[in-house]
Design a protein around this motif. Structure first.
Motif, mmCIF file in Angstrom:
data_model
loop_
_atom_site.group_PDB
_atom_site.id
_atom_site.type_symbol
_atom_site.label_atom_id
_atom_site.label_comp_id
_atom_site.label_asym_id
_atom_site.label_seq_id
_atom_site.Cartn_x
_atom_site.Cartn_y
_atom_site.Cartn_z
ATOM 1 N N GLU A 125 0.802 -6.857 11.072
ATOM 2 C CA GLU A 125 1.637 -6.987 9.874
ATOM 3 C C GLU A 125 3.040 -7.494 10.160
ATOM 4 O O GLU A 125 3.671 -8.108 9.308
ATOM 5 C CB GLU A 125 1.715 -5.640 9.142
ATOM 6 C CG GLU A 125 2.749 -4.652 9.644
ATOM 7 C CD GLU A 125 2.552 -4.198 11.085
ATOM 8 O OE1 GLU A 125 3.564 -3.915 11.748
ATOM 9 O OE2 GLU A 125 1.399 -4.137 11.554
ATOM 10 N N SER A 148 -3.914 -0.049 -3.174
ATOM 11 C CA SER A 148 -3.171 -1.305 -3.335
ATOM 12 C C SER A 148 -2.813 -1.950 -2.003
ATOM 13 O O SER A 148 -2.059 -2.924 -1.966
ATOM 14 C CB SER A 148 -1.890 -1.055 -4.145
ATOM 15 O OG SER A 148 -1.064 -0.102 -3.502
ATOM 16 N N ALA A 149 -3.340 -1.416 -0.906
ATOM 17 C CA ALA A 149 -3.044 -1.982 0.414
ATOM 18 C C ALA A 149 -3.717 -3.337 0.579
ATOM 19 O O ALA A 149 -4.784 -3.599 0.016
ATOM 20 C CB ALA A 149 -3.515 -1.032 1.504
ATOM 21 N N GLY A 152 -2.547 -0.059 8.496
ATOM 22 C CA GLY A 152 -3.187 -0.474 7.254
ATOM 23 C C GLY A 152 -4.673 -0.130 7.273
ATOM 24 O O GLY A 152 -5.112 0.795 7.973
ATOM 25 N N GLY A 192 0.793 -1.224 0.000
ATOM 26 C CA GLY A 192 0.000 0.000 0.000
ATOM 27 C C GLY A 192 0.822 1.268 0.000
ATOM 28 O O GLY A 192 0.267 2.372 -0.041
ATOM 29 N N SER A 193 2.140 1.151 0.043
ATOM 30 C CA SER A 193 2.995 2.326 0.179
ATOM 31 C C SER A 193 3.667 2.688 -1.138
ATOM 32 O O SER A 193 4.015 1.818 -1.941
ATOM 33 C CB SER A 193 4.082 2.063 1.231
ATOM 34 O OG SER A 193 4.990 3.138 1.296
ATOM 35 N N ARG A 208 -5.972 -6.165 2.247
ATOM 36 C CA ARG A 208 -7.294 -6.033 2.843
ATOM 37 C C ARG A 208 -7.542 -7.119 3.882
ATOM 38 O O ARG A 208 -6.976 -8.206 3.771
ATOM 39 C CB ARG A 208 -8.372 -6.142 1.749
ATOM 40 C CG ARG A 208 -8.338 -5.057 0.707
ATOM 41 C CD ARG A 208 -8.988 -5.526 -0.581
ATOM 42 N NE ARG A 208 -8.159 -6.555 -1.211
ATOM 43 C CZ ARG A 208 -7.367 -6.307 -2.261
ATOM 44 N NH1 ARG A 208 -7.311 -5.113 -2.787
ATOM 45 N NH2 ARG A 208 -6.635 -7.281 -2.786
ATOM 46 N N ILE A 218 -1.724 2.971 3.668
ATOM 47 C CA ILE A 218 -3.107 2.853 3.199
ATOM 48 C C ILE A 218 -3.209 3.433 1.795
ATOM 49 O O ILE A 218 -2.813 4.569 1.546
ATOM 50 C CB ILE A 218 -4.069 3.602 4.133
ATOM 51 C CG1 ILE A 218 -4.035 2.973 5.530
ATOM 52 C CG2 ILE A 218 -5.484 3.585 3.587
ATOM 53 C CD1 ILE A 218 -4.777 3.768 6.569
ATOM 54 N N SER A 219 -3.732 2.631 0.885
ATOM 55 C CA SER A 219 -3.996 3.096 -0.480
ATOM 56 C C SER A 219 -4.865 2.055 -1.162
ATOM 57 O O SER A 219 -5.238 1.039 -0.556
ATOM 58 C CB SER A 219 -2.678 3.283 -1.254
ATOM 59 O OG SER A 219 -2.131 2.027 -1.596
ATOM 60 N N THR A 236 -4.975 -6.198 9.385
ATOM 61 C CA THR A 236 -3.839 -5.615 8.670
ATOM 62 C C THR A 236 -2.865 -4.919 9.617
ATOM 63 O O THR A 236 -1.761 -4.558 9.212
ATOM 64 C CB THR A 236 -4.309 -4.607 7.613
ATOM 65 O OG1 THR A 236 -4.962 -3.499 8.257
ATOM 66 C CG2 THR A 236 -5.267 -5.262 6.627
ATOM 67 N N ASN A 294 3.768 -0.015 6.290
ATOM 68 C CA ASN A 294 2.378 -0.477 6.296
ATOM 69 C C ASN A 294 1.470 0.737 6.124
ATOM 70 O O ASN A 294 1.142 1.420 7.092
ATOM 71 C CB ASN A 294 2.077 -1.208 7.608
ATOM 72 C CG ASN A 294 0.727 -1.911 7.589
ATOM 73 O OD1 ASN A 294 0.187 -2.203 6.526
ATOM 74 N ND2 ASN A 294 0.178 -2.178 8.768
#
Length: 511
Positions: free
Chosen positions: A358, A334-335, A282, A245-246, A337, A331-332, A355, A329
């Motif tokens: 992690e 593409s993170a 996340g 997600g990063s 789920r 949030i986007s 999440t 870790n």
């Protein structure tokens, strides 16, 4: 594009020197420091204090009495010197309590001296002259770590450590070796603490890898870094999922130490350190206050990097490989789920039901790689893994788990000697069903008995290798100045690891 962050020049630890002379015989010192020992008939002052009283025209015992000093560990009585013999430049005398005179007392006394002499040019102290075995080293480690500072101010650091500490009245043959070893231990703690202090707008996974390459090359280590493409090609699904997600892509760092004269049959220790450079939680996002310290969620990785860089300095007699799975870790779109299933190195699968759990996902990949590819004699992972550990053990003690009694004994002994305290926790097999998923091999969000179930999750990736898991989320942050701990990230771990790995036979009873 964001503005690139540049770390300002940081302060350095004090320099140390040994001298057989007493403080009044050493010129150029700004501060003299003498030990204070409780006694049944009152307080006693250590070597050189009588001569200092005469040279300065100050009754130091009377000053102690006026201050109602007790001699307890770390208690400092400060006596300004307004005029003195022309042969002396001293402007301050410190009388430092050493309590019962244990190794721990001297570590804490060293930290007290360091705090009391910030922004000074030099201090000469006779504390080491009465230190017990291992006490000189503890004094130096305490003074180094009590001096620690980190800043990001445009005007420079607010204060600086004392530039030079002379350990007076020391003439033991082994003192030079003890000092060198202590500087290595204290320096590793300093480095680990500094890495944890760096904010995440600079400390990305790639930046952490660059630091490992830099310090590793300086220490004569072989350093290898996996980028995202290689991680994907070789199946490190846990690291990729956590870092997915990063904008700052994940890395795996490998650092190899080989002692002089190593043979192919020499046993190998693998250290694995959690390298989460920032943890939002996340999609299972943390509350804002829970993120305030998350720049230090890579403290396990920092401990491994710092320990690896000092192995040659402590004369570690076995081969050691350090692994740091590094990811942010974030949030986007593409993170990862909740409900995702990740495939780790080697094929074991984990259902991601939280999440914010992690760390175990990245550690699992590195541990699986170690067991499959590195043939370790011993495997040790270290991480700020669970808030449950802090609930269990409070602020100053880390927890550890082990599947081997001899290894557990080594960890406990190293913790006691180093001052980085740990308490052994149980691997409760009755909780195994909590880390079992209905659709995958494992569940990363067992809940309840959180530190234990996290360890049980990781145990599956250790195979039949003697393994210890150190969870120091409880000891990763010091809320205030306390002995050798300065406020902020503690840099916990390197002293424990180096005390163990720098012993004569760290694998005694195992290999």
């Amino acid at each position: 594009m964001p503005i690139t962050a540049h770390l300002p020049t940081q302060v350095s630890p004090p320099q140390f020197a040994l001298s057989p002379a007493l403080p009044h015989q050493i010129g150029g010192a700004e501060v003299w420091a003498f030990p204070v020992l409780p006694d049944q008939e009152g307080l006693l002052l250590g070597p050189g204090a009588d001569e200092a009283s005469e040279a300065l025209g100050i009754d130091l015992l009377a000053a102690l009495d006026a201050a109602r000093a007790t001699g307890r560990t770390g208690e400092v009585t400060s006596i300004p010197v307004t005029s003195s013999d022309a042969n002396h430049e001293v402007s301050l005398v410190l009388l430092v309590g050493v309590g019962e005179g244990t190794v721990t007392d001297f570590r804490r006394a060293g930290a007290a001296v360091a705090r009391a002499t910030k922004d000074r040019a030099s201090v000469v102290t006779s504390l080491a002259a009465i230190a017990p075995d291992e006490g000189l080293g503890a004094l130096v480690v305490g003074a180094m770590l009590g001096s620690f500072a980190f800043h990001w101010r445009s005007t420079g650091p607010r204060e600086r450590p004392v530039a030079r500490i002379v350990l007076a009245g020391v003439s033991d043959d082994g003192a030079d070796d003890a000092l060198a070893r202590a500087i290595a231990l204290g320096g590793a703690g300093w480095r680990s603490r500094a890495l944890a202090m760096v904010p995440a707008n600079l400390k990305t996974p790639s930046w952490l890898a660059e630091q490992a390459v830099e310090v590793g090359e300086a220490a004569g280590l072989e350093v290898t870094v996996w980028d995202e493409e290689r991680l994907r090609a070789e199946g490190f699904g846990g690291i990729l999922a956590v870092g997915g997600g990063s904008a700052h892509r994940p890395r795996l760092i490998r650092m190899d130490y080989t002692p002089r004269g190593a043979t192919k049959r020499m046993p190998t220790v693998v250290l694995v350190g959690k390298g989460i450079t920032f943890d939002t939680g996340g999609l299972d996002i943390k509350p804002s206050e829970g993120m305030l310290t998350m720049k230090r969620d890579m403290s396990g990785g920092g401990a491994v990097i710092a320990a690896m860089a000092a192995l040659r300095d402590v004369d570690c007699p076995v081969r050691v490989i350090g692994l740091v799975p590094a990811a942010e870790n974030a949030i986007s779109g593409s993170a990862m789920r909740p409900g995702d299933v990740v495939t780790h190195f080697g094929g074991r699968t984990s259902e991601v039901n939280n999440t914010d759990a992690e760390g175990r996902l990245v550690l699992a990949d590195a541990m699986a790689y170690a067991v499959a590819e590195l043939s370790p004699t011993v495997l040790v992972d270290i991480a700020t893994l669970t808030g449950a550990m802090k609930v269990t053990l409070g602020q100053w003690t880390g927890g550890f788990f082990a599947n081997d009694e001899v290894l557990a004994g080594h960890v406990e002994s190293a913790a006691a000697a180093s001052g980085e305290n740990v308490w052994r926790m149980p691997l409760v097999t009755d909780y195994e069903d909590r880390v079992t998923s209905k659709i995958a091999d494992g569940d990363n969000a067992a809940g309840g008995a959180g530190a234990i179930t996290a360890a049980l999750f990781l145990q599956h990736f250790a195979g039949d290798v003697p393994w210890a898991h150190i969870d120091f989320a409880s000891a990763a942050e010091s809320p205030a100045e306390r002995h050798e701990w300065t406020a902020g990230p503690s840099g916990f771990g390197p002293r424990l690891l180096l005390t163990w790995l720098g012993s004569d036979d760290p694998l005694e009873g195992i290999a």
